[in-house]
Scaffold this active site. Sequence first.
Site: not given
Length: 364
Positions: A55, A91, A203, A207, A214, A288, A291-292, A295
């Site tokens: 506003e 506002c 993970t 990974d 980036r 991200e 799996q565990r 779930q």
Amino acid sequence: METNKDRDYLQRCFQLALQGAGNVAPNPMVGAVLVYNDVIIGEGYHQKYGEAHAEVNCINKALEHHAELIGKATLYVSLEPCSHYGKTPPCADLIIRHKIPKVVIGCRDSFAAVNGKGVERLQNAGITVVEHVLEKEAIELNKRFFTFHRLKRPYIILKWAQTRNQIIASGTDTRLMITSEITNRLVHRWRTEESAIMVGAGTAMKDDPLLDNRNWYGRPPLKIVVSASGKLPEGLRMFQSGADTFIFNTRKEEEQNGKRFLRVSAAQFLEDMLNRLYRLQVQSILVEGGQRLLQSFIDAGLWDEARVITNTVMLAHGGLEAPKLHRHQLIKVQHLVTDEIAVYKNDKNQLINSDGESALLSND
């Protein structure tokens, strides 16, 4: 009584508000448009947390060339104007001071310090207030903000990539590269739109992701790792960026070298973790993997949205199966090269009822 033009101008407010995505949390995204005789004389949006609200920016823009028309114009705002002192003045008081005769809003603010109070202050000043214009869309715009205040936890988005036969990882130490480069850029955009990104310890170690953005401009998210033991290799790439990292575990509470270890109970791990993140003002999380962990959020019903990326041509022979959703509703499907992106909502945690009415709970 709302009109088609009211809806058109509110749509413009939504467009403006989205420009603040990723920069205003824990505040909501808000857009504002000032209209006189069907001509926009000023518009603005909340650009950054702690700075001027929509506003204010809208009225300041109108003051540059149309100051004499402000007191005759209609102000459109995607969210109820605030009525309290926070990082900035109320506002509602600004609107009253400029003698704007009519205000049209998308939805009320569920934050206890504002909910209904802004509307009341405007009405007490003799200003006509039209409410609930495109309310469903207005609530969806700020689904993170409303969920945060309604459920006292972050908005939770689950994300995973899978092959055509629903495999998310190989059965070996070789990383399975599923998504295209274009989809990878989109995922990095998603990261800038959320307060934090979360992965499990498995993970993180298998990974070794950077967990950054980036491939897209914007503010990098807070990094969160779930590790019951709290034991993670110091050489992980995510620790090399200098960005803060939270490590939720069941053993220790300490800080060291940019890593903050947060202890929660083993029996109520997810609930305690989300409660802690709420108190730390983390408004949304992109989970991200692995799996565990994914779930576990699904089975506990602690999720709001799932974004499932399927490579429609890739098949995997063996490997880790994708998580299984339940009590979900398909919202939309998008295609990028060979990838199909399906977005689901948790039926249990809808902000809008099936009849289109607001399901928001009052914090009064």
